[in-house]
Each structure stands twice: as C-alpha cells, then as structure tokens.
Design a protein around this motif. Structure first.
Motif, PDB file in Angstrom:
ATOM      1  N   GLY A  12     -13.719 -94.178  69.645  1.00  0.00           N
ATOM      2  CA  GLY A  12     -14.237 -95.540  69.762  1.00  0.00           C
ATOM      3  C   GLY A  12     -13.617 -96.298  70.914  1.00  0.00           C
ATOM      4  O   GLY A  12     -12.649 -95.836  71.544  1.00  0.00           O
ATOM      5  N   ASP A  13     -14.232 -97.437  71.262  1.00  0.00           N
ATOM      6  CA  ASP A  13     -13.738 -98.325  72.321  1.00  0.00           C
ATOM      7  C   ASP A  13     -13.703 -97.657  73.693  1.00  0.00           C
ATOM      8  O   ASP A  13     -12.876 -98.016  74.553  1.00  0.00           O
ATOM      9  CB  ASP A  13     -12.336 -98.877  71.983  1.00  0.00           C
ATOM     10  CG  ASP A  13     -12.332 -99.643  70.689  1.00  0.00           C
ATOM     11  OD1 ASP A  13     -13.353-100.261  70.364  1.00  0.00           O
ATOM     12  OD2 ASP A  13     -11.294 -99.611  69.993  1.00  0.00           O
ATOM     13  N   GLU A  14     -14.569 -96.704  73.912  1.00  0.00           N
ATOM     14  CA  GLU A  14     -14.561 -95.942  75.164  1.00  0.00           C
ATOM     15  C   GLU A  14     -15.140 -96.750  76.329  1.00  0.00           C
ATOM     16  O   GLU A  14     -15.023 -96.339  77.490  1.00  0.00           O
ATOM     17  CB  GLU A  14     -15.383 -94.653  75.008  1.00  0.00           C
ATOM     18  CG  GLU A  14     -14.828 -93.665  73.977  1.00  0.00           C
ATOM     19  CD  GLU A  14     -15.417 -93.885  72.586  1.00  0.00           C
ATOM     20  OE1 GLU A  14     -16.032 -94.952  72.357  1.00  0.00           O
ATOM     21  OE2 GLU A  14     -15.251 -93.000  71.734  1.00  0.00           O
ATOM     22  N   ALA A  39     -17.823-102.666  64.834  1.00  0.00           N
ATOM     23  CA  ALA A  39     -17.909-102.439  66.278  1.00  0.00           C
ATOM     24  C   ALA A  39     -17.487-103.695  67.028  1.00  0.00           C
ATOM     25  O   ALA A  39     -17.740-104.812  66.582  1.00  0.00           O
ATOM     26  CB  ALA A  39     -19.345-102.079  66.651  1.00  0.00           C
ATOM     27  N   GLY A  40     -16.849-103.488  68.174  1.00  0.00           N
ATOM     28  CA  GLY A  40     -16.546-104.594  69.091  1.00  0.00           C
ATOM     29  C   GLY A  40     -16.926-104.102  70.463  1.00  0.00           C
ATOM     30  O   GLY A  40     -16.233-103.269  71.035  1.00  0.00           O
ATOM     31  N   HIS A  41     -18.057-104.551  70.963  1.00  0.00           N
ATOM     32  CA  HIS A  41     -18.611-104.018  72.218  1.00  0.00           C
ATOM     33  C   HIS A  41     -18.574-105.102  73.292  1.00  0.00           C
ATOM     34  O   HIS A  41     -19.274-106.105  73.199  1.00  0.00           O
ATOM     35  CB  HIS A  41     -20.055-103.538  71.981  1.00  0.00           C
ATOM     36  CG  HIS A  41     -20.131-102.320  71.109  1.00  0.00           C
ATOM     37  ND1 HIS A  41     -21.301-101.696  70.788  1.00  0.00           N
ATOM     38  CD2 HIS A  41     -19.149-101.590  70.513  1.00  0.00           C
ATOM     39  CE1 HIS A  41     -21.049-100.630  70.031  1.00  0.00           C
ATOM     40  NE2 HIS A  41     -19.746-100.564  69.837  1.00  0.00           N
ATOM     41  N   THR A  42     -17.747-104.892  74.317  1.00  0.00           N
ATOM     42  CA  THR A  42     -17.502-105.932  75.309  1.00  0.00           C
ATOM     43  C   THR A  42     -18.345-105.738  76.556  1.00  0.00           C
ATOM     44  O   THR A  42     -18.319-104.683  77.181  1.00  0.00           O
ATOM     45  CB  THR A  42     -16.012-105.901  75.734  1.00  0.00           C
ATOM     46  OG1 THR A  42     -15.213-105.737  74.571  1.00  0.00           O
ATOM     47  CG2 THR A  42     -15.617-107.160  76.480  1.00  0.00           C
ATOM     48  N   SER A 305      -3.286-103.566  68.318  1.00  0.00           N
ATOM     49  CA  SER A 305      -2.971-102.835  69.546  1.00  0.00           C
ATOM     50  C   SER A 305      -3.453-101.396  69.374  1.00  0.00           C
ATOM     51  O   SER A 305      -3.350-100.805  68.309  1.00  0.00           O
ATOM     52  CB  SER A 305      -1.485-102.953  69.877  1.00  0.00           C
ATOM     53  OG  SER A 305      -0.753-102.042  69.154  1.00  0.00           O
ATOM     54  N   ARG A 306      -4.062-100.872  70.450  1.00  0.00           N
ATOM     55  CA  ARG A 306      -4.607 -99.514  70.387  1.00  0.00           C
ATOM     56  C   ARG A 306      -3.517 -98.509  70.716  1.00  0.00           C
ATOM     57  O   ARG A 306      -2.697 -98.752  71.605  1.00  0.00           O
ATOM     58  CB  ARG A 306      -5.762 -99.356  71.389  1.00  0.00           C
ATOM     59  CG  ARG A 306      -6.965-100.228  71.053  1.00  0.00           C
ATOM     60  CD  ARG A 306      -8.064-100.081  72.107  1.00  0.00           C
ATOM     61  NE  ARG A 306      -9.210-100.942  71.835  1.00  0.00           N
ATOM     62  CZ  ARG A 306      -9.950-101.512  72.778  1.00  0.00           C
ATOM     63  NH1 ARG A 306      -9.676-101.332  74.051  1.00  0.00           N
ATOM     64  NH2 ARG A 306     -10.972-102.265  72.442  1.00  0.00           N
ATOM     65  N   ARG A 307      -3.514 -97.410  70.001  1.00  0.00           N
ATOM     66  CA  ARG A 307      -2.586 -96.319  70.291  1.00  0.00           C
ATOM     67  C   ARG A 307      -3.106 -95.614  71.552  1.00  0.00           C
ATOM     68  O   ARG A 307      -4.312 -95.398  71.683  1.00  0.00           O
ATOM     69  CB  ARG A 307      -2.550 -95.359  69.101  1.00  0.00           C
ATOM     70  CG  ARG A 307      -2.094 -96.044  67.809  1.00  0.00           C
ATOM     71  CD  ARG A 307      -2.583 -95.336  66.563  1.00  0.00           C
ATOM     72  NE  ARG A 307      -2.030 -94.009  66.407  1.00  0.00           N
ATOM     73  CZ  ARG A 307      -2.488 -93.120  65.507  1.00  0.00           C
ATOM     74  NH1 ARG A 307      -3.513 -93.439  64.713  1.00  0.00           N
ATOM     75  NH2 ARG A 307      -1.940 -91.943  65.414  1.00  0.00           N
TER      76      ARG A 307
HETATM   77 MG    MG Z   1     -14.982-101.462  70.729  1.00  0.00          MG
END
Ligand code: MG
Ligand code: GDP
Ligand code: IMO
Length: 425
Positions: A12-14, A39-42, A305-307
């Motif tokens: 995710g978050d790619e 989902a969080g799509h920027t 925070s993302r790993r």
């Molecule tokens: Mg995302």
C-alpha cells in the motif's frame, strides 16, 4: 486500450493515486473497486493537495466520470465530507460521480467493532486503520446483517433493517465486549439523511461501465491497499479484508476479465509498510529513519509513521505473478537521490537455503534474511527529469535492475508528487 488496472504491488501507499491522476489524462472513467476509507490516496495538482479516501483519484480532471464500484465498502460520512471538500476547492462532482447499488455500507458499529476487536487481540494486533473495514466485509460475506447502498433507496426498508441489525449488534457488544448498547435512533436518522444526499449518485455501475466500454471509452480501475495486503495472497492475517489484486478489479466493478487489457503494478523504489506483520527488508536503523524523513513516510489516513526498508524483488515477482502485471509504475525514485549506496533484495536465506520467491508461510517469513545486491547511488536531483535518458547513469542502472529482478517492464517512473513529475518510458 479500453481497461487499465492500477494497483499496489507492495503493502500500500505506493503512489497509486499519483499514477491514477496522471493516467486519467487518457481515460474517460475511473473506478475504485475495493477497500473503503482505509485508503488514503494523495493527489497533488498545482498548489492543491487532496487526500482521497472514498472518491476515485481521477475526479480532479474536469469532465471525467468517477465510479465507486460494488466491491468498495462505502462510508457515507467520509464520502460526503470528501465531496463537500472537493466542491469547496472548486471541483464539481455533479453528474460525474456514481456509486454502485451493490456496494455495502460501513456503519458506526463496524468502526466500533473494528476498534474493540483490535483491543482484544492484545500483542497480536493487525494494526488496522479503524475504519470498520473488516467488520463491514464480514457482514457482507456472512449475509444476514449486510446493509447495501441500494437499501438507501427505500427509507422504510432502511429504517427497519437498521433497527434489526443494531439490536443484533448490541447483543454482540454486550456479550463479547461488555460494551454499552448503541442508540439506534440517531444512527438511523443520520443514515436516512445520508440516503437523501447520496440518492442522485446511486446507479447500476456495472451497466454504466460496460456501456462506456461498448462505446469505445477507456476505463481506469483504481486499486486500494496493495498486493501483500490481499486477503488471499497477502501476509495473512496481517492483511486487509478484500482482494486488492487484479481479480478484485473484475469482481469489484462487474467488468469481465476479457475486457482487462493492462495491469499496472505501482511500486516504490524502496519498500514501506504501515501496521503490523512481517517485513523482511525493514530497516530499523538510521538508514530506515532517513528514508522516512526524506520521503515524509507518514500515513495519509492515520498519520502513523510508515516502516521503511530496501526494495524487495521477491515481493515484486509475487505481485507480477498474482496480478499478471503488464508493467510497473516505479514511484518515489527521487527519495533515493541523496543516498550514497542502495541495496536491492534479490532473494532470501532460509535455514541454509536460498529462496527466490516470497514465502507465504509466516513461520518461514519470520526466519528469512534478505540477500542484498549493493549498487551506487546517484547523488543528483531527479525531480526535474522528464526523459529516461536524462536520468543519471546510476539511476538508470537502478531502474534497469528493478525491471530485471521483477521480471516486468517499467512503463512509468515518478520523480515527485506532482502530476508532471513523471517520466513515460
Ligand atoms: Mg495511501
Ligand atoms: P497511495 O495510497 O498508493 O495512493 O499513496 P499515498 O498517497 O498514501 O502515499 C504516496 C505519497 O507519495 C503521497 O504523499 C504522494 O503525494 C507522494 N508521491 C507519489 N509519487 C511520488 C514521487 O514520485 N516522489 C515523491 N517524492 N512523492 C511521491
Ligand atoms: P492505500 O490504499 C497502507 C493496512 C493497515 C493494516 C491492514 C489492515 O492508501 O494504499 P484495515 O483497516 O484495512 O483492516 O487494516 O492494512 N492498510 C493500509 N496500509 N495503505 C493502505 O491503503 C492501507 N489500508 C489498510 O495499516 O496493517
């Protein structure tokens, strides 16, 4: 090419939304096919940055039609808030946003049960987003208590159904969690209100999409989450509750597999993960910290925070296989601009054996040590680059190694969050 699928190839978050927004230039319709407000799509267009949770990331292109497909779990409050925010920022949605009859609705008790289930897991927490995703999909599959978008079209039916379901959920809350009951009336009133507002958007979206394809239009399917969060193919149980992979684009839209032409897997030039679960190339050192700081690796939905870790080729090979990827979109290459040396994981060591494929037995995965290939960094800014040949030699080498190790060609490279920070390969 009438139907393209854009999906996450990692956890995710790619940068799926950036890629979807870019590819919407050549598409007529964009459809979300699974997941929900987890989902969080920027998308960044000029000075405007927008984080989508429910509405497809193509909506900032005037005139393009956006569809919330049947495979999505719809949080009406999140959707309406997003629609309001878009209109405030000058993006009209009237007449070009459609929501599937068959999509299921996320209810307040789903969010509460998500939170309570996580608390009950103690040290085995999944690290969910708390958006009610698992409990909502559970009701869909279990069948007795699922509430669908189509139920909103008949106020009496919605009232009766919610009354019965909330009574049943209160019993679960009491028995399993010793939790106070939810008051049905305010929930019912709120959803009757949402129904009024959403009514103009509700449609038979499989029909709408297939008729558009019949007319020669192009459809872009926007995945949420990523391949390793897939309920069947991911790092179970540390996954989400839907099929994030290419098959989900068929079941979640009602477009048949013979109409899918391109499957584009979005991958970062390194790896990140939010929430718990195995992550073989995770860097728990200063390099991991540096990737997080340079890449602002904080979740778009929860702010967690993302790993962070190095690029993992076995993950990409798994993703290529399960999704039948036709190409990769490689994002965030610019985040690596200042690293003197970079590592790519080519396989794993497991108890004296070399594995080239990503193991899905969690017991194996825990014991796997990544095998790395070290390559030179480029120490040159890439955000302004628009042609592959203009990338520094070491960056071109890195991209070529990603292609070789993933056994998948790259069709697009992203070197910044903006729409035009993109290299078409
Ligand atoms: Mg995302
Ligand atoms: P998604 O969930 O896959 O759509 O991705 P997110 O929006 O959660 O996270 C991706 C983040 O990376 C967002 O902040 C994007 O604006 C940003 N982004 C996307 N592509 C690039 C890129 O090539 N370089 C940089 N620096 N940022 C990017
Ligand atoms: P996008 O679409 C990254 C993760 C959560 C947790 C697991 C299950 O922005 O890429 P859930 O709330 O779905 O039951 O959580 O999945 N997760 C995501 N991680 N990006 C996402 O979405 C995610 N959606 C869920 O962190 O580990």
């Amino acid at each position: 090419m009438p139907t393209k699928v854009v999906l996450g190839a990692q956890w995710g978050d790619e940068g799926k939304a950036k890629v979807v927004d870019y590819l919407t230039l050549d598409a007529d319709l964009v459809v979300r096919y699974q997941g929900g407000a987890n989902a969080g799509h920027t998308v960044k267009v000029g000075d405007t940055t927008f984080v989508f949770h429910m509405i497809p990331s193509g909506i900032m292109h005037p005139g393009k039609v956006c569809v919330v497909g049947n495979g999505v779990v719809v949080d009406p409050e999140a959707l309406l808030q997003e629609a309001d925010e878009l209109q405030t920022k000058g993006f009209s949605i009237a007449g070009r946003l459609f929501i599937s009859h068959n999509a299921h609705l996320v209810m307040p008790y789903h969010k509460l049960l998500d939170k309570l289930a996580e608390e009950g897991r103690g040290s085995d927490k999944i690290g969910t987003t708390g958006r009610g995703i698992g409990p909502c999909y559970r009701d869909k599959v279990e069948r007795g208590q699922g509430v669908r978008v189509v139920d909103m079209l008949d106020a009496d039916c919605l009232r009766r159904k919610l009354q019965a379901v909330i009574t049943a959920k209160n019993e679960i809350l009491r028995r399993l969690y010793d939790h106070a009951p939810l008051e049905a009336a305010p929930i019912i009133d709120a959803y009757l209100g949402h129904a009024q507002q959403l009514r103009p958007y509700i449609a038979d979206t499989s029909l709408l999409l297939n008729e558009a394809l019949d007319q020669g239009k192009t459809v872009l399917c926007e995945g949420a989450q990523g391949t390793l969060l897939d309920i069947d193919h991911g790092t179970y149980p540390f996954v989400t509750s839907s099929n994030t992979t290419a098959g989900g684009a068929c079941t979640g839209t009602g477009i048949g597999p013979t109409r899918m032409d391109q499957i584009i897997g979005v991958t970062k030039a390194y790896t990140t993960r939010v929430g718990n679960g195995p992550f073989p190339t995770e860097l728990l050192d200063q390099t991991g910290e540096r990737i997080r700081e340079v890449g602002h690796e904080y979740g778009a939905t929860t702010g967690r925070s993302r790993r962070c870790g190095w690029f993992d080729a076995p993950i990409l090979r798994l993703s290529a296989r399960i999704n039948g990827l036709t190409s990769l979109a490689l994002t965030r290459l610019d985040v690596l601009d200042t690293f003197p040396a970079l590592k790519l994981c080519t396989g794993y060591q497991l108890e004296g054996r070399v594995l080239s494929e990503f193991p899905l037995d969690p017991r194996d995965l825990e014991k796997c040590a990544p095998i790395y290939e070290e390559v030179a960094g480029w120490n040159t800014p890439t955000t302004g680059v628009r042609r592959f040949g203009d990338l520094p030699v070491a960056a071109r080498h890195y991209v070529e190694r990603v292609t070789q190790l993933s056994r998948t060609p790259i069709s697009l490279i992203s070197v910044g969050p903006e729409r035009d920070s993109t290299i078409q390969v």
